[in-house]
Enzyme design. Structure first.
Site, PDB file in Angstrom:
ATOM      1  N   GLY A  31      94.959   6.364 140.172  1.00  0.00           N
ATOM      2  CA  GLY A  31      94.148   5.697 139.156  1.00  0.00           C
ATOM      3  C   GLY A  31      94.938   5.314 137.924  1.00  0.00           C
ATOM      4  O   GLY A  31      96.169   5.260 137.972  1.00  0.00           O
ATOM      5  N   LEU A  33      94.933   2.384 136.719  1.00  0.00           N
ATOM      6  CA  LEU A  33      95.590   1.273 137.409  1.00  0.00           C
ATOM      7  C   LEU A  33      96.241   0.291 136.438  1.00  0.00           C
ATOM      8  O   LEU A  33      95.726   0.022 135.364  1.00  0.00           O
ATOM      9  CB  LEU A  33      94.565   0.538 138.288  1.00  0.00           C
ATOM     10  CG  LEU A  33      93.887   1.397 139.361  1.00  0.00           C
ATOM     11  CD1 LEU A  33      92.897   0.549 140.163  1.00  0.00           C
ATOM     12  CD2 LEU A  33      94.908   2.061 140.288  1.00  0.00           C
ATOM     13  N   HIS A  37     100.184  -1.197 140.427  1.00  0.00           N
ATOM     14  CA  HIS A  37      99.213  -0.904 141.483  1.00  0.00           C
ATOM     15  C   HIS A  37      98.617  -2.206 142.037  1.00  0.00           C
ATOM     16  O   HIS A  37      98.439  -2.362 143.237  1.00  0.00           O
ATOM     17  CB  HIS A  37      98.052  -0.069 140.933  1.00  0.00           C
ATOM     18  CG  HIS A  37      98.448   1.261 140.370  1.00  0.00           C
ATOM     19  ND1 HIS A  37      98.366   1.554 139.029  1.00  0.00           N
ATOM     20  CD2 HIS A  37      98.913   2.389 140.958  1.00  0.00           C
ATOM     21  CE1 HIS A  37      98.749   2.799 138.824  1.00  0.00           C
ATOM     22  NE2 HIS A  37      99.094   3.332 139.971  1.00  0.00           N
ATOM     23  N   GLN A  61     100.027  18.247 143.643  1.00  0.00           N
ATOM     24  CA  GLN A  61     101.359  17.675 143.457  1.00  0.00           C
ATOM     25  C   GLN A  61     101.872  17.853 142.029  1.00  0.00           C
ATOM     26  O   GLN A  61     102.962  17.406 141.699  1.00  0.00           O
ATOM     27  CB  GLN A  61     101.395  16.206 143.880  1.00  0.00           C
ATOM     28  CG  GLN A  61     100.689  15.241 142.946  1.00  0.00           C
ATOM     29  CD  GLN A  61     100.672  13.836 143.513  1.00  0.00           C
ATOM     30  OE1 GLN A  61     100.019  13.552 144.512  1.00  0.00           O
ATOM     31  NE2 GLN A  61     101.407  12.930 142.888  1.00  0.00           N
ATOM     32  N   GLY A 147     104.971   1.872 146.104  1.00  0.00           N
ATOM     33  CA  GLY A 147     105.874   1.148 145.206  1.00  0.00           C
ATOM     34  C   GLY A 147     107.287   1.714 145.265  1.00  0.00           C
ATOM     35  O   GLY A 147     107.479   2.929 145.332  1.00  0.00           O
ATOM     36  N   GLN A 148     108.248   0.811 145.191  1.00  0.00           N
ATOM     37  CA  GLN A 148     109.663   1.213 145.119  1.00  0.00           C
ATOM     38  C   GLN A 148     109.938   1.975 143.820  1.00  0.00           C
ATOM     39  O   GLN A 148     110.938   2.676 143.695  1.00  0.00           O
ATOM     40  CB  GLN A 148     110.526  -0.054 145.226  1.00  0.00           C
ATOM     41  CG  GLN A 148     112.030   0.146 145.080  1.00  0.00           C
ATOM     42  CD  GLN A 148     112.605   1.026 146.180  1.00  0.00           C
ATOM     43  OE1 GLN A 148     112.015   1.187 147.242  1.00  0.00           O
ATOM     44  NE2 GLN A 148     113.759   1.606 145.911  1.00  0.00           N
ATOM     45  N   ASP A 150     108.594   4.602 142.884  1.00  0.00           N
ATOM     46  CA  ASP A 150     108.738   5.993 143.322  1.00  0.00           C
ATOM     47  C   ASP A 150     109.535   5.975 144.630  1.00  0.00           C
ATOM     48  O   ASP A 150     108.996   6.215 145.716  1.00  0.00           O
ATOM     49  CB  ASP A 150     107.353   6.615 143.517  1.00  0.00           C
ATOM     50  CG  ASP A 150     106.559   6.631 142.224  1.00  0.00           C
ATOM     51  OD1 ASP A 150     106.663   7.597 141.471  1.00  0.00           O
ATOM     52  OD2 ASP A 150     105.864   5.626 141.944  1.00  0.00           O
ATOM     53  N   SER A 186     101.560   4.765 134.740  1.00  0.00           N
ATOM     54  CA  SER A 186     100.384   5.308 134.048  1.00  0.00           C
ATOM     55  C   SER A 186     100.830   6.225 132.919  1.00  0.00           C
ATOM     56  O   SER A 186     100.129   6.386 131.925  1.00  0.00           O
ATOM     57  CB  SER A 186      99.506   6.079 135.032  1.00  0.00           C
ATOM     58  OG  SER A 186      99.201   5.279 136.149  1.00  0.00           O
ATOM     59  N   ARG A 187     101.999   6.835 133.072  1.00  0.00           N
ATOM     60  CA  ARG A 187     102.484   7.788 132.066  1.00  0.00           C
ATOM     61  C   ARG A 187     103.042   7.101 130.820  1.00  0.00           C
ATOM     62  O   ARG A 187     103.294   7.771 129.821  1.00  0.00           O
ATOM     63  CB  ARG A 187     103.540   8.709 132.674  1.00  0.00           C
ATOM     64  CG  ARG A 187     102.962   9.658 133.700  1.00  0.00           C
ATOM     65  CD  ARG A 187     103.955  10.709 134.159  1.00  0.00           C
ATOM     66  NE  ARG A 187     103.297  11.784 134.876  1.00  0.00           N
ATOM     67  CZ  ARG A 187     103.241  11.892 136.217  1.00  0.00           C
ATOM     68  NH1 ARG A 187     103.804  10.982 136.979  1.00  0.00           N
ATOM     69  NH2 ARG A 187     102.618  12.923 136.770  1.00  0.00           N
TER      70      ARG A 187
HETATM   71  P1  AMP Z   1     100.456   6.456 141.189  1.00  0.00           P
HETATM   72  O1  AMP Z   1      99.056   6.082 140.831  1.00  0.00           O
HETATM   73  O2  AMP Z   1     101.364   6.596 140.020  1.00  0.00           O
HETATM   74  O3  AMP Z   1     100.517   7.604 142.164  1.00  0.00           O
HETATM   75  O4  AMP Z   1     101.036   5.214 141.983  1.00  0.00           O
HETATM   76  C1  AMP Z   1     100.376   4.696 143.114  1.00  0.00           C
HETATM   77  C2  AMP Z   1     101.309   3.738 143.800  1.00  0.00           C
HETATM   78  O5  AMP Z   1     101.653   2.669 142.920  1.00  0.00           O
HETATM   79  C3  AMP Z   1     102.628   4.403 144.219  1.00  0.00           C
HETATM   80  O6  AMP Z   1     102.985   3.949 145.516  1.00  0.00           O
HETATM   81  C4  AMP Z   1     103.584   3.920 143.185  1.00  0.00           C
HETATM   82  O7  AMP Z   1     104.923   3.848 143.638  1.00  0.00           O
HETATM   83  C5  AMP Z   1     103.045   2.536 142.889  1.00  0.00           C
HETATM   84  N1  AMP Z   1     103.517   2.100 141.577  1.00  0.00           N
HETATM   85  C6  AMP Z   1     103.393   2.754 140.401  1.00  0.00           C
HETATM   86  N2  AMP Z   1     104.013   2.071 139.412  1.00  0.00           N
HETATM   87  C7  AMP Z   1     104.537   0.967 139.976  1.00  0.00           C
HETATM   88  C8  AMP Z   1     105.296  -0.142 139.482  1.00  0.00           C
HETATM   89  N3  AMP Z   1     105.652  -0.235 138.208  1.00  0.00           N
HETATM   90  N4  AMP Z   1     105.670  -1.083 140.360  1.00  0.00           N
HETATM   91  C9  AMP Z   1     105.326  -0.995 141.666  1.00  0.00           C
HETATM   92  N5  AMP Z   1     104.614   0.009 142.202  1.00  0.00           N
HETATM   93  C10 AMP Z   1     104.226   0.977 141.358  1.00  0.00           C
END
Ligand code: AMP
Length: 282
Positions: A31, A33, A37, A61, A147-148, A150, A186-187
């Site tokens: 979330g 977003l 995302h 996690q 996403g790359q 992570d 998100s951080r």
């Molecule tokens: P999260 O909500 O942070 O767990 O991220 C959910 C998905 O979004 C993960 O696969 C992340 O790698 C991807 N994601 C987060 N930030 C980015 C970004 N800046 N660019 C591309 N993908 C992202």
């Protein structure tokens, strides 16, 4: 767009979709977003007949002392954004749904889970793999998008999906950045204006690596040292690691070669930020 909050509803719904011959594209998220995302969702929207977004801040996690409590949560806003890219279903389960009393099982991807972020975040990737395996089992997606940004997480999920024959195609998409280069996260919402400026040092250090490589540098150690020097010159930044490694196994390399990943983690204020550069060709 429908919002489903129980595992049973999600399972039943996904089963019906599969029985009707629909392909399912899943984007797992925690979330809060943002465009990163949404870029995954737009691609998933094209690939699958049905687009499912999971929104779940997965407690297992997060380590002790990490930001689980303060992690940004805004389901209403997330739903608007997801609807805007044409999502069909939001799966937003509660902790009781995901980890009912008596829960004991976990999924681990040996070795990969220890490297890079794993060194400082013991148990983190075990938590990620466990929740993603559960989501894959509940939903049965044909495609899942990561996403790359992570990079380690994406490699670990790919390994897990292959090793456990999960029957899902794991798609990894490029990092989405702010105009000035900061990778969206998100951080980033934790950063004060001064910290936001300091956080640019992650991207700048990767650009420095890129420049050095373009100028012919191939020694990983030399690149790491230059990056470390730049990050240490930023007062508000505390370097956790810089890694120059091979993409698939995340083992350190001494010389740059195709598919070398340069990845780093840096703390700025309360935010632990990560970024990376993948050198597909050199
Ligand atoms: P999260 O909500 O942070 O767990 O991220 C959910 C998905 O979004 C993960 O696969 C992340 O790698 C991807 N994601 C987060 N930030 C980015 C970004 N800046 N660019 C591309 N993908 C992202």
């Amino acid at each position: 767009m429908r919002i489903l909050k129980t595992v049973k509803e999600m399972q039943l719904h996904a089963r019906k979709l599969r029985a009707a011959g629909k392909s399912i594209a899943l984007v797992p998220t925690m979330g809060a977003l943002h465009e990163g995302h949404l870029s995954l969702m737009r691609k998933a929207r094209i690939d699958g007949d049905v687009l499912i977004i999971s929104i779940y801040v997965n407690p297992i996690q997060f380590g002790a002392g990490e930001d689980y409590q303060g992690y940004p949560r805004d389901l209403e806003h997330d739903m608007q954004l997801a609807a805007g890219v044409g999502a069909d279903i939001i799966f937003a389960p509660t902790d009781e749904q995901m980890y009912p009393a008596g829960f004991k099982t976990s999924v681990r991807v040996a070795e990969l889970e220890q490297r890079l972020c794993g060194a400082a975040r013991s148990g983190h990737f075990q938590g990620v793999c466990t929740v993603v395996a559960k989501l894959f089992n509940i939903i049965g997606p044909d495609y899942a998008y990561f996403g790359q940004k992570d990079a380690q997480q994406a490699q670990i999920i790919k390994r897990m999906a292959a090793d456990l024959n999960l029957g899902v195609e794991v798609v990894v998409l490029p990092i989405v950045r702010d105009k000035d280069g900061l990778a969206l996260s998100s951080r980033n919402s934790y950063l004060s204006p001064a910290e936001r400026r300091a956080a640019l040092v992650l991207y700048k250090s990767l650009q420095l690596a890129r420049d050095l490589i373009d100028a012919g540098e191939r020694q990983a150690e030399a690149i790491k040292q230059q990056m470390q020097g730049l990050i240490q010159s930023e007062e508000l930044a505390r370097l956790e690691y810089v890694s120059v490694c091979e993409l698939e196994n995340l083992t350190e390399v001494t010389t740059i070669q195709p598919n070398t990943l340069i990845a780093l983690a840096v703390k700025v204020g309360q935010a632990r930020l990560i970024d990376n550069l993948l050198l597909e060709t050199v």
